[in-house]
Design a protein around this motif. Sequence first.
Motif, PDB file in Angstrom:
ATOM      1  N   SER A 137       0.854  -1.181   0.000  1.00 60.80           N
ATOM      2  CA  SER A 137       0.000   0.000   0.000  1.00 60.80           C
ATOM      3  C   SER A 137       0.890   1.231   0.000  1.00 60.80           C
ATOM      4  CB  SER A 137      -0.914   0.004   1.231  1.00 60.80           C
ATOM      5  OG  SER A 137      -1.679   1.182   1.270  1.00 60.80           O
ATOM      6  N   ALA A 138       0.732   2.092  -1.020  1.00 58.87           N
ATOM      7  CA  ALA A 138       1.540   3.293  -1.180  1.00 58.87           C
ATOM      8  C   ALA A 138       0.645   4.411  -1.687  1.00 58.87           C
ATOM      9  CB  ALA A 138       2.677   3.026  -2.163  1.00 58.87           C
ATOM     10  N   PRO A 139       1.095   5.666  -1.620  1.00 55.88           N
ATOM     11  CA  PRO A 139       0.265   6.750  -2.169  1.00 55.88           C
ATOM     12  C   PRO A 139      -0.065   6.548  -3.641  1.00 55.88           C
ATOM     13  CG  PRO A 139       2.044   7.634  -0.826  1.00 55.88           C
ATOM     14  CD  PRO A 139       2.312   6.178  -0.965  1.00 55.88           C
ATOM     15  N   GLN A 140       0.792   5.823  -4.355  1.00 55.44           N
ATOM     16  CA  GLN A 140       0.563   5.603  -5.783  1.00 55.44           C
ATOM     17  C   GLN A 140      -0.515   4.557  -6.057  1.00 55.44           C
ATOM     18  OE1 GLN A 140       3.484   5.447  -4.216  1.00 55.44           O
ATOM     19  NE2 GLN A 140       4.495   7.338  -4.913  1.00 55.44           N
ATOM     20  N   GLY A 141      -0.909   3.796  -5.035  1.00 56.63           N
ATOM     21  CA  GLY A 141      -1.939   2.789  -5.216  1.00 56.63           C
ATOM     22  C   GLY A 141      -1.743   1.615  -4.288  1.00 56.63           C
ATOM     23  N   ILE A 142      -2.668   0.665  -4.375  1.00 56.21           N
ATOM     24  CA  ILE A 142      -2.604  -0.560  -3.586  1.00 56.21           C
ATOM     25  C   ILE A 142      -2.407  -1.713  -4.559  1.00 56.21           C
ATOM     26  CG2 ILE A 142      -3.902  -2.108  -2.062  1.00 56.21           C
ATOM     27  CD1 ILE A 142      -5.353   0.423  -1.047  1.00 56.21           C
ATOM     28  N   PHE A 143      -1.378  -2.508  -4.299  1.00 54.33           N
ATOM     29  CA  PHE A 143      -0.996  -3.572  -5.221  1.00 54.33           C
ATOM     30  C   PHE A 143      -1.089  -4.906  -4.492  1.00 54.33           C
ATOM     31  CE2 PHE A 143       1.563   0.287  -5.974  1.00 54.33           C
ATOM     32  CZ  PHE A 143       0.942   0.716  -7.138  1.00 54.33           C
ATOM     33  N   VAL A 144      -1.842  -5.831  -5.074  1.00 55.81           N
ATOM     34  CA  VAL A 144      -2.164  -7.088  -4.410  1.00 55.81           C
ATOM     35  C   VAL A 144      -1.754  -8.255  -5.296  1.00 55.81           C
ATOM     36  CG1 VAL A 144      -4.030  -8.497  -3.466  1.00 55.81           C
ATOM     37  CG2 VAL A 144      -4.093  -6.023  -3.190  1.00 55.81           C
ATOM     38  N   ARG A 145      -1.176  -9.263  -4.659  1.00 56.32           N
ATOM     39  CA  ARG A 145      -0.790 -10.462  -5.399  1.00 56.32           C
ATOM     40  C   ARG A 145      -1.932 -11.460  -5.367  1.00 56.32           C
ATOM     41  NH1 ARG A 145       4.162 -14.302  -3.630  1.00 56.32           N
ATOM     42  NH2 ARG A 145       2.622 -15.947  -3.332  1.00 56.32           N
ATOM     43  N   GLY A 146      -2.391 -11.873  -6.531  1.00 61.94           N
ATOM     44  CA  GLY A 146      -3.439 -12.873  -6.637  1.00 61.94           C
ATOM     45  C   GLY A 146      -2.960 -14.071  -7.421  1.00 61.94           C
ATOM     46  N   GLN A 147      -3.871 -14.921  -7.794  1.00 60.77           N
ATOM     47  CA  GLN A 147      -3.497 -16.133  -8.537  1.00 60.77           C
ATOM     48  C   GLN A 147      -2.909 -15.803  -9.899  1.00 60.77           C
ATOM     49  OE1 GLN A 147      -6.986 -18.578  -8.661  1.00 60.77           O
ATOM     50  NE2 GLN A 147      -6.779 -19.233  -6.526  1.00 60.77           N
ATOM     51  N   ALA A 148      -3.348 -14.693 -10.493  1.00 56.60           N
ATOM     52  CA  ALA A 148      -2.852 -14.316 -11.828  1.00 56.60           C
ATOM     53  C   ALA A 148      -1.700 -13.337 -11.760  1.00 56.60           C
ATOM     54  CB  ALA A 148      -4.001 -13.725 -12.640  1.00 56.60           C
ATOM     55  N   GLY A 149      -1.114 -13.140 -10.604  1.00 57.41           N
ATOM     56  CA  GLY A 149       0.000 -12.209 -10.457  1.00 57.41           C
ATOM     57  C   GLY A 149      -0.414 -10.949  -9.731  1.00 57.41           C
ATOM     58  N   TRP A 150       0.361  -9.896  -9.898  1.00 59.41           N
ATOM     59  CA  TRP A 150       0.108  -8.640  -9.199  1.00 59.41           C
ATOM     60  C   TRP A 150      -0.841  -7.769 -10.009  1.00 59.41           C
ATOM     61  CZ3 TRP A 150       1.897  -7.104  -4.421  1.00 59.41           C
ATOM     62  CH2 TRP A 150       2.826  -7.966  -3.821  1.00 59.41           C
ATOM     63  N   ARG A 151      -1.737  -7.081  -9.289  1.00 61.19           N
ATOM     64  CA  ARG A 151      -2.621  -6.130  -9.947  1.00 61.19           C
ATOM     65  C   ARG A 151      -2.877  -4.956  -9.015  1.00 61.19           C
ATOM     66  NH1 ARG A 151      -8.071  -6.111  -8.617  1.00 61.19           N
ATOM     67  NH2 ARG A 151      -8.538  -5.230 -10.663  1.00 61.19           N
ATOM     68  N   MET A 170      -5.232  -1.998  -7.319  1.00 64.01           N
ATOM     69  CA  MET A 170      -6.617  -1.794  -6.896  1.00 64.01           C
ATOM     70  C   MET A 170      -6.803  -0.330  -6.544  1.00 64.01           C
ATOM     71  SD  MET A 170      -7.109  -5.063  -4.383  1.00 64.01           S
ATOM     72  CE  MET A 170      -8.853  -4.750  -4.215  1.00 64.01           C
ATOM     73  N   GLY A 171      -8.035   0.161  -6.673  1.00 63.02           N
ATOM     74  CA  GLY A 171      -8.319   1.524  -6.251  1.00 63.02           C
ATOM     75  C   GLY A 171      -8.119   1.662  -4.758  1.00 63.02           C
ATOM     76  N   ALA A 172      -7.665   2.821  -4.328  1.00 68.63           N
ATOM     77  CA  ALA A 172      -7.385   3.011  -2.898  1.00 68.63           C
ATOM     78  C   ALA A 172      -8.622   2.789  -2.045  1.00 68.63           C
ATOM     79  CB  ALA A 172      -6.830   4.417  -2.664  1.00 68.63           C
ATOM     80  N   SER A 173      -9.810   3.181  -2.559  1.00 68.36           N
ATOM     81  CA  SER A 173     -11.023   3.026  -1.753  1.00 68.36           C
ATOM     82  C   SER A 173     -11.453   1.590  -1.606  1.00 68.36           C
ATOM     83  CB  SER A 173     -12.169   3.823  -2.383  1.00 68.36           C
ATOM     84  OG  SER A 173     -12.479   3.289  -3.657  1.00 68.36           O
ATOM     85  N   SER A 174     -10.920   0.714  -2.471  1.00 70.17           N
ATOM     86  CA  SER A 174     -11.397  -0.663  -2.443  1.00 70.17           C
ATOM     87  C   SER A 174     -10.837  -1.471  -1.299  1.00 70.17           C
ATOM     88  CB  SER A 174     -11.031  -1.350  -3.765  1.00 70.17           C
ATOM     89  OG  SER A 174      -9.624  -1.490  -3.853  1.00 70.17           O
ATOM     90  N   ALA A 175      -9.837  -0.973  -0.615  1.00 71.96           N
ATOM     91  CA  ALA A 175      -9.251  -1.752   0.484  1.00 71.96           C
ATOM     92  C   ALA A 175      -8.980  -0.895   1.697  1.00 71.96           C
ATOM     93  CB  ALA A 175      -7.969  -2.429   0.013  1.00 71.96           C
ATOM     94  N   GLU A 176      -9.714   0.221   1.822  1.00 75.03           N
ATOM     95  CA  GLU A 176      -9.521   1.089   2.970  1.00 75.03           C
ATOM     96  C   GLU A 176     -10.041   0.403   4.214  1.00 75.03           C
ATOM     97  OE1 GLU A 176     -11.302   4.808   2.377  1.00 75.03           O
ATOM     98  OE2 GLU A 176     -10.512   5.702   4.200  1.00 75.03           O
ATOM     99  N   LEU A 177      -9.286   0.485   5.288  1.00 74.20           N
ATOM    100  CA  LEU A 177      -9.647  -0.226   6.517  1.00 74.20           C
ATOM    101  C   LEU A 177     -10.162   0.746   7.552  1.00 74.20           C
ATOM    102  CD1 LEU A 177      -6.620  -2.629   6.641  1.00 74.20           C
ATOM    103  CD2 LEU A 177      -8.924  -3.142   5.913  1.00 74.20           C
TER     104      LEU A 177
END
Length: 731
Positions: A167-181, A183-190
């Motif tokens: 998670s960085a100001p440039q975005g949120i990057f998540v590793r899934g089954q198909a590799g890294w992608r 995500m919008g910042a609002s999609s994983a705000e806690l």
Amino acid sequence: METIVDEERALLGKVRDHLAVHRPSRPPPIEDYEEQLISLRDQIASAHLEDVPALEQQMQRLAGIAARRAAASEVEPVDPRSPYFGHLRLREEGRADRDVLIGKTTLVDARSGVRIVDWRHAPVSQLYYRYEEGAEYEETFGERDVEGVVLARRTVTIDEGELLRVSAPQGIFVRGQAGWRAMGASSAELSGGQGKAARPENFGSGGRGGLGTGATFAAKEDRHLPEIAALLDPRQFELISKPDSGVVVIQGGAGSGKTTIGVHRMAFLAYNAKHRFTADKMLVIVGSPALRAYISEVLPALGIGDVAIETYSEWAHDTRKRAFPWLEAPVEENTPSAVTRYKTHPVMLRLLEQRAEEMKNDARLRRDSRGVLAFWADVLTDRPRVLEAFKKANDPEFGPEQVLQAWRWCADRCPAVVESDPGDRAERKAGLEAEPAPQSADDLGADAKEIRADDHATLDIEDDSLLLRAYQLLRGELKRGKNPLLFEHLFVDEAQDLAPIDLAVLLGVVAQQQTPQGKLRPRSVTLAGDTAQRLHMDSGFRDWRDTLRELGLSHVEVEPLRIAYRSTREVLEFARDVLGPLADPTPPIAPRTGAPVEHHHFPSPGAAVAFLADALRPLFNREPRATVAILARHAEQADVYYQALRMAEIPYLRRIRAYEFAFRPGVEVTEVRQVKGLEYDYVVLVDVNATTYPTDPESRHLLHIGATRAAHQLWVISTAAPSPLVPEWLR
């Protein structure tokens, strides 16, 4: 994305390689500083006045060195499965750029370029919590002033040695089954650092009546949530890291992180003073068994297990039974509200303290707990003194008629309790040689004799606190066996539901450390609460300022939390309108927007259930990890909705009757009172009718509490004339 993820993967690789070959060296022997500190203390006692400041400074420096050496000798090894959760890249004048990693323990090896520091202890960790990426900083660490720029600030999730999320100001990057992608910042705000539900990316394509996002639930893609400590904001970290002595009072709205601060403050204290703040020397008081279950899971994850976590009523009852083991009077289950107000009113706390001061030389009262019982009864049944004290208080919510009603109740029961107890036999058997109990009401106040027609030897729940406070005032510290019942730190969550006398009893079981100069340091206490979430209108708690004054803590500042992380702006707008004149003049700050709050009106609960069933079935097809709360005011209403939804075969349906929350996906049907302190993705408030929620303060607080359990979306359902508390703009 590639650059940021590649940098983090390379950095983790370097850390893993280092940990694979690194073997912690045995720390050098720690010098015993005790004799030197004692010597300095003796010198201060006999020194000239002008020499004292220098000696005190030397003592403080020596104590600091001893503490740091002791901490360094007990550092736990870095866990290679999850070595850190934060990453700072710093640039300071005259130094090469350096990467500092924030974790649970410290490992610094300048040669290899690996610098992991403990978030609870290392001064540099303050930069992670206080500054954003790109910000210039100026701080003082020890005796060194540092200035620089935060080149990068990132939060990472590492599990089993694998990088899963950045998670960085440039975005949120998540590793899934198909590799890294990305995500919008609002999609994983806690929310509030508590690591609960992930937030959806959008709210569907419009149209009312759709519960859920209408899109792929983000939690499926972003299951890799950061550690709680990575999510603390600067204000939360400031409160967590306050000095270990003193009372910290936190006022925060729903979802502002009060509980998070309390438990992390305990972890912070335990780490920085291991020998003082041990698990058996800390006490947590919570508002419900649900919060107890939640905190009992969180504390071991923070490295402090086996802490006593109790609701106040349970703790006070058990403690009273230990202090008065021979007192067998049953507890009344239907105490009138006027009696509850009488016994929890701040006036009663003052009467106890004044009467104890007057009788401080009465050895009969101080010799055994039967004397304390007589003292308790005397204070409650002394009609002239009681009427005069309440007249001076001039409480518009508790007038003379209610005072007299409550006094009659006490005059009818207190003497009976004193006369019926078998304490003389029990205490003589224990070798305490108790004096005989008073045998008539004359010993307890003349007015009691003319009222008492027969004996009603019963106690009220509120008497636990009154008896315990009387014991403390007359006999000193409460006991656990033969030892004093004392804790080094106390954390009270939901403090607004306790009376001042309850808090006075709790403060009395917190130890006061002695300085080398022989002075007493303030007790180490954290009080957290929200006056907008009061459940007990007759508890004696009005506001923080009045309560702190009654406790002799008027000098303590109330620390406000303004950012509400859990609920969306739309939910908080509804909740604030519900409170009306009871709302804080300063509204909370809500960082997120979300789905609109919706009001659905039906002619009967049956029609409402059919509508809900049609909304819940597709919700769990789209979002199998969703959590839903269906909240009624009364148990009978909750039963109706549960039975009907069960017939509709709604999956993952649970009826919560006594705080047995599952903390897993599904639909939980319960009463509003049971969910305080919890959160759900979706909340449906049912039967929000004029007869169920009128305009009294209790209804306002309950509806506010229910609404602010929603992290994402809120529905309000009425099945008769809607409650006048439902805002006009929604109706």
